[in-house]
Design a protein around this motif. Structure first.
Motif, PDB file in Angstrom:
ATOM      1  N   CYS A 133      18.519  58.594  35.035  1.00  0.00           N
ATOM      2  CA  CYS A 133      17.889  58.612  33.691  1.00  0.00           C
ATOM      3  C   CYS A 133      18.052  60.233  33.482  1.00  0.00           C
ATOM      4  N   ASN A 134      18.541  60.450  32.117  1.00  0.00           N
ATOM      5  CA  ASN A 134      18.849  61.777  31.785  1.00  0.00           C
ATOM      6  C   ASN A 134      17.216  62.343  31.609  1.00  0.00           C
ATOM      7  N   LEU A 135      16.463  61.625  30.895  1.00  0.00           N
ATOM      8  CA  LEU A 135      15.000  61.886  30.535  1.00  0.00           C
ATOM      9  C   LEU A 135      14.336  62.395  31.977  1.00  0.00           C
ATOM     10  N   CYS A 136      14.503  61.572  32.671  1.00  0.00           N
ATOM     11  CA  CYS A 136      13.754  61.534  34.206  1.00  0.00           C
ATOM     12  C   CYS A 136      14.162  63.007  34.873  1.00  0.00           C
ATOM     13  N   ASN A 137      15.525  63.069  34.816  1.00  0.00           N
ATOM     14  CA  ASN A 137      16.085  64.226  35.578  1.00  0.00           C
ATOM     15  C   ASN A 137      15.760  65.566  34.856  1.00  0.00           C
ATOM     16  N   ASN A 138      15.681  65.603  33.458  1.00  0.00           N
ATOM     17  CA  ASN A 138      15.194  66.650  32.765  1.00  0.00           C
ATOM     18  C   ASN A 138      13.602  66.969  33.101  1.00  0.00           C
ATOM     19  N   ALA A 139      13.012  65.956  33.373  1.00  0.00           N
ATOM     20  CA  ALA A 139      11.553  65.885  33.666  1.00  0.00           C
ATOM     21  C   ALA A 139      11.274  66.619  35.038  1.00  0.00           C
ATOM     22  N   ILE A 140      12.323  66.108  35.759  1.00  0.00           N
ATOM     23  CA  ILE A 140      12.058  66.681  37.322  1.00  0.00           C
ATOM     24  C   ILE A 140      12.428  68.115  37.253  1.00  0.00           C
ATOM     25  N   ILE A 168      12.405  45.777  39.956  1.00  0.00           N
ATOM     26  CA  ILE A 168      11.697  45.801  38.688  1.00  0.00           C
ATOM     27  C   ILE A 168      10.921  47.050  38.211  1.00  0.00           C
ATOM     28  N   LEU A 169      11.440  48.139  38.918  1.00  0.00           N
ATOM     29  CA  LEU A 169      10.741  49.430  38.682  1.00  0.00           C
ATOM     30  C   LEU A 169      11.336  50.291  37.637  1.00  0.00           C
ATOM     31  N   ASP A 170      10.313  50.450  36.577  1.00  0.00           N
ATOM     32  CA  ASP A 170      10.828  51.224  35.260  1.00  0.00           C
ATOM     33  C   ASP A 170       9.777  52.392  35.262  1.00  0.00           C
ATOM     34  N   SER A 171       9.240  53.135  36.528  1.00  0.00           N
ATOM     35  CA  SER A 171       8.064  54.128  36.454  1.00  0.00           C
ATOM     36  C   SER A 171       8.407  55.018  37.025  1.00  0.00           C
ATOM     37  N   VAL A 190       1.971  53.581  25.482  1.00  0.00           N
ATOM     38  CA  VAL A 190       3.233  54.407  24.924  1.00  0.00           C
ATOM     39  C   VAL A 190       4.312  54.820  25.992  1.00  0.00           C
ATOM     40  N   TYR A 191       3.639  54.788  27.299  1.00  0.00           N
ATOM     41  CA  TYR A 191       4.640  55.082  28.454  1.00  0.00           C
ATOM     42  C   TYR A 191       5.837  54.270  28.553  1.00  0.00           C
ATOM     43  N   ASN A 192       5.238  52.743  28.291  1.00  0.00           N
ATOM     44  CA  ASN A 192       6.181  51.683  28.455  1.00  0.00           C
ATOM     45  C   ASN A 192       7.260  51.780  27.244  1.00  0.00           C
ATOM     46  N   ILE A 193       6.979  52.140  25.979  1.00  0.00           N
ATOM     47  CA  ILE A 193       7.729  52.120  25.132  1.00  0.00           C
ATOM     48  C   ILE A 193       8.844  53.275  25.230  1.00  0.00           C
ATOM     49  N   VAL A 194       8.452  54.474  25.729  1.00  0.00           N
ATOM     50  CA  VAL A 194       9.424  55.305  26.350  1.00  0.00           C
ATOM     51  C   VAL A 194      10.199  54.864  27.467  1.00  0.00           C
ATOM     52  N   ALA A 195       9.751  54.142  28.258  1.00  0.00           N
ATOM     53  CA  ALA A 195      10.476  53.930  29.625  1.00  0.00           C
ATOM     54  C   ALA A 195      11.454  52.762  29.208  1.00  0.00           C
ATOM     55  N   ALA A 196      10.993  51.886  28.155  1.00  0.00           N
ATOM     56  CA  ALA A 196      11.951  50.718  27.730  1.00  0.00           C
ATOM     57  C   ALA A 196      13.058  51.412  27.118  1.00  0.00           C
ATOM     58  N   ASN A 197      12.911  52.358  26.546  1.00  0.00           N
ATOM     59  CA  ASN A 197      14.114  53.185  25.718  1.00  0.00           C
ATOM     60  C   ASN A 197      14.564  54.283  26.123  1.00  0.00           C
ATOM     61  N   ARG A 198      14.456  54.695  27.353  1.00  0.00           N
ATOM     62  CA  ARG A 198      14.938  56.111  27.859  1.00  0.00           C
ATOM     63  C   ARG A 198      16.405  55.892  27.823  1.00  0.00           C
ATOM     64  N   TYR A 199      17.062  55.066  28.184  1.00  0.00           N
ATOM     65  CA  TYR A 199      18.682  55.139  28.466  1.00  0.00           C
ATOM     66  C   TYR A 199      19.192  55.197  26.928  1.00  0.00           C
ATOM     67  N   LYS A 200      18.447  54.273  26.120  1.00  0.00           N
ATOM     68  CA  LYS A 200      19.044  54.365  24.761  1.00  0.00           C
ATOM     69  C   LYS A 200      18.824  55.865  24.063  1.00  0.00           C
ATOM     70  N   TRP A 201      17.612  56.281  24.123  1.00  0.00           N
ATOM     71  CA  TRP A 201      17.341  57.735  23.716  1.00  0.00           C
ATOM     72  C   TRP A 201      17.819  58.858  24.144  1.00  0.00           C
ATOM     73  N   GLY A 216      20.122  58.652  27.197  1.00  0.00           N
ATOM     74  CA  GLY A 216      21.401  58.478  27.807  1.00  0.00           C
ATOM     75  C   GLY A 216      21.086  58.268  29.712  1.00  0.00           C
ATOM     76  N   LYS A 217      22.076  57.798  29.955  1.00  0.00           N
ATOM     77  CA  LYS A 217      22.044  57.682  31.475  1.00  0.00           C
ATOM     78  C   LYS A 217      23.254  58.177  32.380  1.00  0.00           C
ATOM     79  N   LYS A 218      23.382  58.700  33.590  1.00  0.00           N
ATOM     80  CA  LYS A 218      24.224  59.274  34.314  1.00  0.00           C
ATOM     81  C   LYS A 218      24.916  58.055  35.080  1.00  0.00           C
ATOM     82  N   GLU A 219      26.027  58.703  35.454  1.00  0.00           N
ATOM     83  CA  GLU A 219      26.898  57.428  36.369  1.00  0.00           C
ATOM     84  C   GLU A 219      26.177  57.524  37.773  1.00  0.00           C
ATOM     85  N   SER A 220      25.636  58.480  38.235  1.00  0.00           N
ATOM     86  CA  SER A 220      25.171  58.728  39.532  1.00  0.00           C
ATOM     87  C   SER A 220      23.767  59.553  39.505  1.00  0.00           C
TER      88      SER A 220
END
Length: 139
Positions: free
Chosen positions: A18-25, A60-63, A108-119, A121-125
């Motif tokens: 997840c691009n958002l997650c990687n940027n957060a890290i 089933i983890l999206d957190s 609020v967290y769930n809305i962002v988590a559900a849309n994180r790839y759409k908003w 992007g996503k990496k291949e690895s």
């Protein structure tokens, strides 16, 4: 493979593609002036073992998950706010959002988590840390 967990460090498990997650890290690493955190992607062997050890289904983890070894683990908004509480600068003030009801924060967290790839992007690895950051990653 048995993971050797670092002593006196909190572990952050994140979605490694997840691009958002990687940027957060990257943001957390930059603002972790007290060197409190270590990291593992949820897709890694170490990450999968850590979630399964806590009875969480890794499929089933999206957190984001914050693990305080020997103490507790936290998910979703609680994890994010407890992480922010440890960061340098004004980010620690975000801890006051912990007083809001969990249902509102996680809503609020769930809305962002559900849309994180759409908003965002996503990496291949998963991200490969630079040599100087490699010591902060468990996998």
């Amino acid at each position: 493979m048995e993971a050797v967990l670092p002593e006196n460090k909190k572990i952050i498990l994140f979605d490694g593609v997840c691009n958002l997650c990687n940027n957060a890290i990257n943001f957390i690493i930059e603002n972790d002036k007290k060197d409190i955190f270590r990291f593992a992607s949820l897709q890694s062997d170490v990450g999968r073992k850590l979630v399964m050890d806590r009875g969480i289904d890794p499929e089933i983890l999206d957190s984001i998950i914050l693990i305080e070894p020997g103490v507790a683990y936290y998910e979703k908004s609680t994890a994010a706010l407890k992480i922010a509480k440890e960061l340098s600068g004004g980010y620690s003030l975000m801890k006051y959002f912990l007083y809001l009801p969990n249902s509102i924060r996680d809503g609020v967290y769930n809305i962002v988590a559900a849309n994180r790839y759409k908003w965002f992007g996503k990496k291949e690895s998963c991200m490969i840390p630079t040599p100087e950051l490699k010591a902060k990653f468990l996998d």
